[in-house]
Design a protein around this motif. Structure first.
Motif, short mmCIF file in Angstrom:
data_model
loop_
_atom_site.label_atom_id
_atom_site.label_comp_id
_atom_site.label_asym_id
_atom_site.label_seq_id
_atom_site.Cartn_x
_atom_site.Cartn_y
_atom_site.Cartn_z
N GLN A 21 -9.55 -4.68 -1.45
CA GLN A 21 -8.29 -4.36 -0.79
C GLN A 21 -8.49 -3.23 0.21
O GLN A 21 -9.15 -2.24 -0.08
N ILE A 22 -7.94 -3.41 1.40
CA ILE A 22 -7.92 -2.34 2.40
C ILE A 22 -6.53 -1.70 2.31
O ILE A 22 -5.52 -2.32 2.62
N LEU A 238 -7.83 -15.08 -6.51
CA LEU A 238 -8.04 -13.71 -6.07
C LEU A 238 -6.76 -13.08 -5.54
O LEU A 238 -6.51 -11.89 -5.73
N ILE A 239 -5.94 -13.88 -4.88
CA ILE A 239 -4.75 -13.34 -4.21
C ILE A 239 -3.55 -13.22 -5.14
O ILE A 239 -2.81 -12.24 -5.11
N LYS A 245 1.32 -6.43 -8.56
CA LYS A 245 1.24 -5.06 -8.04
C LYS A 245 2.25 -4.83 -6.91
O LYS A 245 2.12 -3.89 -6.13
N LYS A 246 3.22 -5.73 -6.79
CA LYS A 246 4.33 -5.61 -5.83
C LYS A 246 3.91 -5.83 -4.38
O LYS A 246 4.55 -5.33 -3.45
N LYS A 282 4.90 -5.21 -0.48
CA LYS A 282 4.08 -4.47 0.46
C LYS A 282 3.13 -5.42 1.19
O LYS A 282 2.73 -6.46 0.66
N THR A 283 2.79 -5.08 2.43
CA THR A 283 1.83 -5.88 3.19
C THR A 283 0.46 -5.80 2.52
O THR A 283 -0.02 -4.71 2.18
N LEU A 284 -0.17 -6.94 2.35
CA LEU A 284 -1.47 -7.03 1.70
C LEU A 284 -2.56 -7.30 2.74
O LEU A 284 -2.46 -8.26 3.50
#
Length: 290
Positions: A21-22, A238-239, A245-246, A282-284
């Protein structure tokens, strides 16, 4: 119980090894509706769908620059930017709102409409233009429809010609491409120079696949063919855990760089630009080994 605990630890380690994750700043918790992602040298670019805003990030996810593209041809107009691709010193951009191609010229700092020599006004909505990819060697542009009828989609193939201030696109042909089934759709396209293949992001609810097609297969295809993509990776496992985690997991953007696949999610909540409203998750932004 102890075995279950060890299994959970093992799965977490395995997941971490496969998906990095970035981490993004809290700005990206708002409804920015990121629809395009690009990796250029040591920078990551994120482009919003309706707010006409471009973010520049470093590889750690920090914002190092940003700019509005509300200028030129699209000044004060509503747009639905779904895909983009680098071409020389600018970006070719799909505007799904009305079915057209735009060109963002970084040298002169403006946006113009591209003469595409083909009527794409019907490439909107659920059958809209979700992605665009450039093969600079062959001077070809591929415009990807999200889906068509009968479990298939369409790639519109154009030759790239020189133009005054912006490139021109000369229509070559349409290529039919198979979806896994009617639940799935294509969300983005990326041409990978290293192996001369087009990669597509294929999604459904809680389903995320990266599939690929050889450029030579597209060259040979005719209107009678139905091209079958090859599965590169199924990334659903994976996604999906990021939902807990919202994070929003509606993945919309795809890019390949240095042996990794980068993907970004769209966390919009309304049909208009709403960058100051809290997003639907949130943006992933993640990357996984190629």
């Amino acid at each position: 119980m102890r075995n279950l605990f060890l299994l959970m630890i093992f799965n977490n380690i395995l997941f971490a090894a496969k998906a990095q994750q970035i981490f993004l700043t809290s700005v990206f918790n708002n409804s920015l509706e990121i629809s395009y992602l690009a990796c250029q040298k040591d920078k990551i670019l994120l482009l919003t769908e309706k707010c006409k805003h471009l973010y520049y990030l470093d590889e750690a996810g920090n914002i190092i620059g940003e700019q509005s593209i509300d200028k030129g041809y699209i000044k004060n107009k509503e747009v639905e930017i779904e895909g983009a691709a680098w071409l020389k010193n600018g970006l070719l951009i799909t505007n799904e709102k009305v079915g057209e191609i735009l060109y963002l010229n970084f040298s002169v700092g403006t946006v113009s409409k591209v003469d595409a020599n083909y009527d794409m006004s019907s490439d909107t909505g659920s059958q809209g233009m979700e992605g665009i990819a450039i093969d600079s060697t062959r001077r070809l542009c591929y415009v990807l429809k999200e889906k068509s009828d009968h479990n298939e989609s369409m790639i519109r193939v154009f030759s790239i010609l020189e133009g005054q201030g912006a490139p021109r696109l000369q229509f070559v042909k349409n290529v039919r491409i198979r979806l896994l089934n009617n639940e799935w759709r294509f969300a983005d396209a990326f041409y990978n120079t290293a192996d001369d293949q087009l990669y597509f992001l294929e999604t459904k609810k809680r389903g995320y696949r990266v599939v690929k097609v050889k450029s030579s297969d597209l060259e040979k295809a005719t209107g009678e063919n139905l091209v079958n993509p090859i599965l590169h990776k199924d990334l659903s496992g994976l996604i999906n855990p990021f939902e807990q985690k919202k994070f929003n997991t509606n993945i919309e953007g795809l890019a390949l760089k240095d042996g990794s696949i980068y993907m970004v999610s769209d966390n919009a909540t309304t049909s208009t630009c709403s960058s100051s409203i809290l997003g639907k998750g949130k943006t992933l932004l993640i990357k996984v080994p190629f």
